[in-house]
Structure formats: C-alpha cells, structure tokens
Write an enzyme that holds these catalytic residues in place. Structure first.
Site, PDB file in Angstrom:
ATOM      1  N   ASN A  43       0.888  -1.167   0.000  1.00  0.00           N
ATOM      2  CA  ASN A  43       0.000   0.000   0.000  1.00  0.00           C
ATOM      3  C   ASN A  43       0.923   1.213   0.000  1.00  0.00           C
ATOM      4  OD1 ASN A  43      -1.779   2.060   0.443  1.00  0.00           O
ATOM      5  ND2 ASN A  43      -2.409   1.395   2.494  1.00  0.00           N
TER       6      ASN A  43
ATOM      7  N   LYS B   9       0.248   4.220  -0.292  1.00  0.00           N
ATOM      8  CA  LYS B   9      -0.363   5.428   0.301  1.00  0.00           C
ATOM      9  C   LYS B   9      -0.101   6.628  -0.611  1.00  0.00           C
ATOM     10  CE  LYS B   9      -0.091   3.195   4.746  1.00  0.00           C
ATOM     11  NZ  LYS B   9       0.083   3.285   6.208  1.00  0.00           N
TER      12      LYS B   9
ATOM     13  N   HIS C  77      -9.340   1.500   4.922  1.00  0.00           N
ATOM     14  CA  HIS C  77      -8.074   1.708   5.621  1.00  0.00           C
ATOM     15  C   HIS C  77      -8.289   2.685   6.781  1.00  0.00           C
ATOM     16  CE1 HIS C  77      -3.968   2.735   6.521  1.00  0.00           C
ATOM     17  NE2 HIS C  77      -3.625   1.624   5.900  1.00  0.00           N
TER      18      HIS C  77
ATOM     19  N   GLU D 235      -6.612   5.051   7.794  1.00  0.00           N
ATOM     20  CA  GLU D 235      -6.344   6.460   7.460  1.00  0.00           C
ATOM     21  C   GLU D 235      -7.554   7.081   6.759  1.00  0.00           C
ATOM     22  OE1 GLU D 235      -2.654   5.641   5.447  1.00  0.00           O
ATOM     23  OE2 GLU D 235      -1.789   5.081   7.375  1.00  0.00           O
TER      24      GLU D 235
ATOM     25  N   GLU E 281      -5.364  -4.579  10.610  1.00  0.00           N
ATOM     26  CA  GLU E 281      -4.301  -3.599  10.812  1.00  0.00           C
ATOM     27  C   GLU E 281      -4.552  -2.828  12.099  1.00  0.00           C
ATOM     28  OE1 GLU E 281      -2.327  -2.542   6.833  1.00  0.00           O
ATOM     29  OE2 GLU E 281      -4.037  -1.201   7.045  1.00  0.00           O
TER      30      GLU E 281
ATOM     31  N   GLY F 265       2.771   2.361  10.791  1.00  0.00           N
ATOM     32  CA  GLY F 265       3.764   3.418  10.642  1.00  0.00           C
ATOM     33  C   GLY F 265       4.484   3.784  11.930  1.00  0.00           C
TER      34      GLY F 265
ATOM     35  N   SER G 299       3.559  -2.049  10.418  1.00  0.00           N
ATOM     36  CA  SER G 299       5.006  -2.175  10.648  1.00  0.00           C
ATOM     37  C   SER G 299       5.528  -3.577  10.329  1.00  0.00           C
ATOM     38  CB  SER G 299       5.375  -1.776  12.083  1.00  0.00           C
ATOM     39  OG  SER G 299       5.022  -0.428  12.307  1.00  0.00           O
TER      40      SER G 299
HETATM   41  P1  13P Z   1       3.162   0.389   7.652  1.00  0.00           P
HETATM   42  O1  13P Z   1       3.618  -0.910   7.063  1.00  0.00           O
HETATM   43  O2  13P Z   1       3.913   1.586   7.144  1.00  0.00           O
HETATM   44  O3  13P Z   1       3.077   0.328   9.147  1.00  0.00           O
HETATM   45  O4  13P Z   1       1.658   0.612   7.127  1.00  0.00           O
HETATM   46  C1  13P Z   1       0.755  -0.424   7.215  1.00  0.00           C
HETATM   47  C2  13P Z   1      -0.451  -0.057   6.461  1.00  0.00           C
HETATM   48  O5  13P Z   1      -1.170   0.866   6.826  1.00  0.00           O
HETATM   49  C3  13P Z   1      -0.746  -0.792   5.222  1.00  0.00           C
HETATM   50  O6  13P Z   1      -2.025  -0.514   4.769  1.00  0.00           O
END
Ligand code: 13P
Length: 252
Positions: free
Chosen positions: A9, A11, A96, A98, A168, A174, A214
């Site tokens: 992803n 982002k 997601h 976010e 997640e 992150g 992560s």
């Molecule tokens: P990270 O791997 O950067 O922690 O992000 C995970 C994520 O949100 C994947 O959709």
C-alpha cells in the site's frame, strides 16, 4: 485453499515516474525469483494504468487504495469503482484506518464502496483494526467484529469470495511497533471464527486474512508462520523493491 498474499500500500507516495520505476523494480526481482504468493501493488489512482502496463500480470496484480461511494456523476475529484476497473486494476483497498480517521469514512459509507467495487468485478482488500485505546481496554475483538458485520455481512457467501480482510491495528501502522505474532494469530483466529459463524467453516477457511502494521522483512516470516495469518498489507516497507521483496520472500 485460501490465497497467500503480500500486498503493498504505497499510500500517498511516489510521483508517476517514481511509481512506475518501483513497479518495474519489483517486477524485475519477481521475474528472477518467482514468488510463492500472490503479489499486489496498491497504488494511488494516477499510477494504476501505467503500473498495470509495466508489470507482468501473472506475477503482479494491481490495486487502488480507495474508490468512490457513488456510481458516477457530479462528484468532483472522486474516482469510481468502474474507473478503477477500467485501468486493469483487479483489487481495491477499502476501509483503511487512514481513510476512516482522516476522511470520515464510516461503516455505512464503506458498505456502499464495497458494493460498488464488487459490482464492478473488483476484489476488495477490506481493512479493519482497533486504535490503541480500544486495545488497552481489551475491546479489539468487538471493534473488528463490528467493522466486519457493519460493512460486509450483507454480502452473500458467493460475494464474500471476493473479499480479502486485512487486520491492521492502528497502533502498529507506521509506528515501528508491530503486533506480536501471538497477538496477530489470536485476533486473526477470532475474525475467522466470526466469519465461520456467519458464512460457515468453508467460507471462513477460504478467506485470506492479512496482517498490516510495521510489517517488514525481519518480522514477516514469524507473522506469516501463524496458521491464521495469510500474508501482509505493507505500507512503508513496500516503497523500496528490495524491502518489499524481503517480505514476499518470507513465503519461500
Ligand atoms: P506500515 O507498514 O507503514 O506500518 O503501514 C501499514 C499499512 O497501513 C498498510 O495498509
């Protein structure tokens, strides 16, 4: 048998040329070292068509990171599921954390998006997960159960075959703080149980449940070795081809 998947992803990262280069880099590695799992690149809308053309479709599938909750029309700036599909992308990431946290996406909105994605023959990577406060209060199971029920449980078992779940935990995204493999296994098994209660054991056993948060090469092998963890949804570590391959390799 359910699919093993490693999905990136990206982002909101990479210009068009950077994204195409990254996709080509991943493709080159996989051409030399065939993956033991389905590999998906989740990219911003603007990259989709070019990334689809830049990779070997047998090695890499392409996913959007979102789609609109409306079919078409006067919704300035939105991108519909039909538009995503027209690029050659096969998947869309929905729900997601976010999107939920920064763009106000509720379960009701996500339900609309899921329906439009499936109506347009896209497969959905549907994200669920609790925030730190909820985990500390021991509420993670009820949170993810409600997220699944509210946005997905109107689907038929046949439709559910096009859903991939991604657990997640928001506190792990992150942050460098990964769920332990035991924490991941415990909640993945719980989620599979929720699916079994609604759709029966076969559907539950056939549903891919990814872990995200992560995840990196150094922890992927242990996470993916858990019986109910079927791969990962990868943010930061999907932005460099060797790092991403290090996670794909966890299945070799
Ligand atoms: P990270 O791997 O950067 O922690 O992000 C995970 C994520 O949100 C994947 O959709």
């Amino acid at each position: 048998m359910r699919k093993k998947i490693v999905a990136g992803n990206w982002k909101m990262n990479n210009t068009l040329s950077e994204g195409v280069q990254l996709a080509k880099d991943v493709n080159k590695i996989l051409t030399e070292k065939a993956p033991n799992c389905t590999v998906i690149l989740g990219t911003p809308f603007i990259h989709l068509a070019d990334v689809v053309r830049s990779v070997d479709n047998k090695l890499i599938k392409v996913s959007a990171e979102n789609c609109a909750d409306k079919e078409k029309g006067a919704y300035t700036g939105e991108v519909s599921a039909a538009m995503v599909k027209s690029t050659g992308a096969e998947y869309v990431i929905l729900g997601h954390s976010e999107r939920r946290a920064y763009y106000g996406e509720t379960d009701a909105i996500l339900k609309e998006k899921v329906d439009l994605a499936l109506a347009n023959n896209l497969k959905v990577i549907f994200c669920i997960g609790e925030v730190l406060e909820q985990r500390e209060a021991g509420k993670q199971n009820e949170v993810v159960k409600a997220q699944v029920e509210n946005a997905l449980f109107h689907l038929s078992a046949e439709q559910f075959a096009n859903i991939v779940l991604a657990y997640e935990p928001v506190w792990a995204i992150g942050t460098g703080k990964t769920a332990t493999s035991a924490q991941a296994q415990e909640i993945h098994a719980f989620i599979r149980g929720v699916l079994a209660a609604k759709y029966g054991k076969q559907v539950a056993d056939d549903t891919t449940i990814l872990y995200g948060g992560s995840c990196k090469a150094s922890n992927a092998k242990e996470l993916f070795a858990q019986p109910d963890v079927d791969g990962g949804l990868i943010g930061g570590a999907s932005l460099k081809a060797p790092d991403f391959y290090g996670i794909i390799e966890a299945f070799n």
